[in-house]
Design an enzyme around this catalytic site. Sequence first.
Site, mmCIF file in Angstrom:
data_model
loop_
_atom_site.group_PDB
_atom_site.id
_atom_site.type_symbol
_atom_site.label_atom_id
_atom_site.label_comp_id
_atom_site.label_asym_id
_atom_site.label_seq_id
_atom_site.Cartn_x
_atom_site.Cartn_y
_atom_site.Cartn_z
ATOM 1 N N SER A 154 -12.165 10.650 3.009
ATOM 2 C CA SER A 154 -11.548 9.918 1.907
ATOM 3 C C SER A 154 -12.531 9.173 1.020
ATOM 4 C CB SER A 154 -10.503 8.954 2.456
ATOM 5 O OG SER A 154 -11.128 8.013 3.298
ATOM 6 N N HIS A 207 -4.779 12.453 4.024
ATOM 7 C CA HIS A 207 -5.052 12.601 2.587
ATOM 8 C C HIS A 207 -4.777 14.022 2.108
ATOM 9 C CE1 HIS A 207 -6.672 8.658 1.526
ATOM 10 N NE2 HIS A 207 -7.201 8.628 2.735
ATOM 11 N N LYS A 211 1.222 7.548 2.595
ATOM 12 C CA LYS A 211 0.449 7.969 1.430
ATOM 13 C C LYS A 211 1.339 8.834 0.526
ATOM 14 C CE LYS A 211 -3.995 6.964 3.396
ATOM 15 N NZ LYS A 211 -4.451 7.049 4.785
HETATM 16 C C1 LIG Z 1 -4.656 6.149 5.938
HETATM 17 C C2 LIG Z 1 -5.230 6.876 7.079
HETATM 18 C C3 LIG Z 1 -4.837 6.610 8.393
HETATM 19 C C4 LIG Z 1 -3.893 5.475 8.721
HETATM 20 O O1 LIG Z 1 -2.613 5.800 8.323
HETATM 21 P P1 LIG Z 1 -1.453 4.677 8.444
HETATM 22 O O2 LIG Z 1 -0.205 5.467 8.530
HETATM 23 O O3 LIG Z 1 -1.578 3.844 7.207
HETATM 24 O O4 LIG Z 1 -1.746 3.902 9.664
HETATM 25 C C5 LIG Z 1 -5.346 7.383 9.404
HETATM 26 N N1 LIG Z 1 -6.213 8.378 9.162
HETATM 27 C C6 LIG Z 1 -6.652 8.645 7.900
HETATM 28 C C7 LIG Z 1 -7.615 9.755 7.675
HETATM 29 C C8 LIG Z 1 -6.178 7.904 6.839
HETATM 30 O O5 LIG Z 1 -6.621 8.156 5.611
#
Ligand SMILES: *Cc1c(COP(=O)(O)O)cnc(C)c1O
Length: 400
Positions: A189, A217, A246
């Site tokens: 990311s 992502h 997301k």
């Molecule tokens: C955002 C993210 C998480 C955490 O996700 P949540 O549901 O907000 O806890 C885990 N792994 C990756 C790669 C992320 O980008």
Amino acid sequence: MTAAFLTQISETLASIEAEGMMKRERLITSPQGGRITVEHAGQQRENVVNLCANNYLGLADHPALIAVAKDSYDAHGFGMASVRFICGTQDIHRQLEQRLAAFLGKEDSILFAACFDANAAVFEPLLGPEDAIISDALNHASIIDGIRLCKARRYRYSNSDMDDLEAKLKEARNSGARHIMIATDGVFSMDGYLANLPDVTNLAQKYAALVMVDDCHATGFMGPQGRGMAAHYGVDVDILTGTFGKALGGAIGGYIAGPQAVIDLLRQRARPYLFSNSLPPAMVIAALAALDLVEAGDDLRWQLFENTKYWRDGLASLGFDLLDGEHPIVPVMLGDARLSQQMATKLFDHGVYVAGFFFPVVPKGAARIRTQMNAALTKTDLDFALDGFAKAGRAVGAIS
Ligand SMILES: *Cc1c(COP(=O)(O)O)cnc(C)c1O
């Protein structure tokens, strides 16, 4: 509370401040979206263009999700007041798990409060001290923590370095590992780089290893129908984790998807599942509605990638240094940490909300502003933001 303890905590805070590492949160007073209202110096700044949310499909304030969430309170109540296995499973929780599994091409899935919990949960029940986990160096913090909670032997390979991955696979095999699992983000990311899943899965096959991919992502917008990075490359991976926080609405919730036996065992043994509350009905219903939108057609994805192309081309023609890529994460490279902070501040003056990233989140000298496109932004928004980047970039000397 002892004075010595509080003194030590205060000293730690002071050193975070002295290093220029203190994170300060700006208050948004509108819904999350393409344009937001931000409280700043006691004033409401309206119509700020938001370029730092993971709101890829623009669903965070989508009327369809809000409508079903509102209705859900009458039909399903507010909270579950239970973990899943005691009395926290409604029909809709199972519906979402099965729907998600079908969408991802897996036998079943299991819900968590967040993907952070899913990643904390996934390794420990499946692997023991006889086994090995090989993890990409740039994996998300939650994968790192999940691996720490597991007794398997740990190996780490340099980001997307397939020679290093193969060396670690050999090392694990030579040390007599029973099962080997490769763990990787589907998309890294900070850079918006895609994991090299074709080579990862080939190497996995060669060394009889399993592959776990965290597709936070990617799910909902990368690959055909938004089925994620494995679908993008047309390869098969064993276990997927992901988030509803997301692209799929941006609220909260996470999941693991995989073979039936794996999900069944996780339901018995995964600690963040067994000892934490069930997802609220509104989140579950809205996640189902998000999947409806994702599966209804390519319109939102088309808009997202149209915006991404327009944005990339616009920044490049202004002379900004970008990392190459196809993902809606478009990092603007500035190098110097202070410059990235100055640029972020100037951009806010011009009504553009971004986040600067610098060491230790990214390597020293690789400070950047990570911009993220989403389908809710219009061409007018993007032109406004490009104008802001032009002015701010010239003011801080990032472009001429
Ligand atoms: C955002 C993210 C998480 C955490 O996700 P949540 O549901 O907000 O806890 C885990 N792994 C990756 C790669 C992320 O980008």
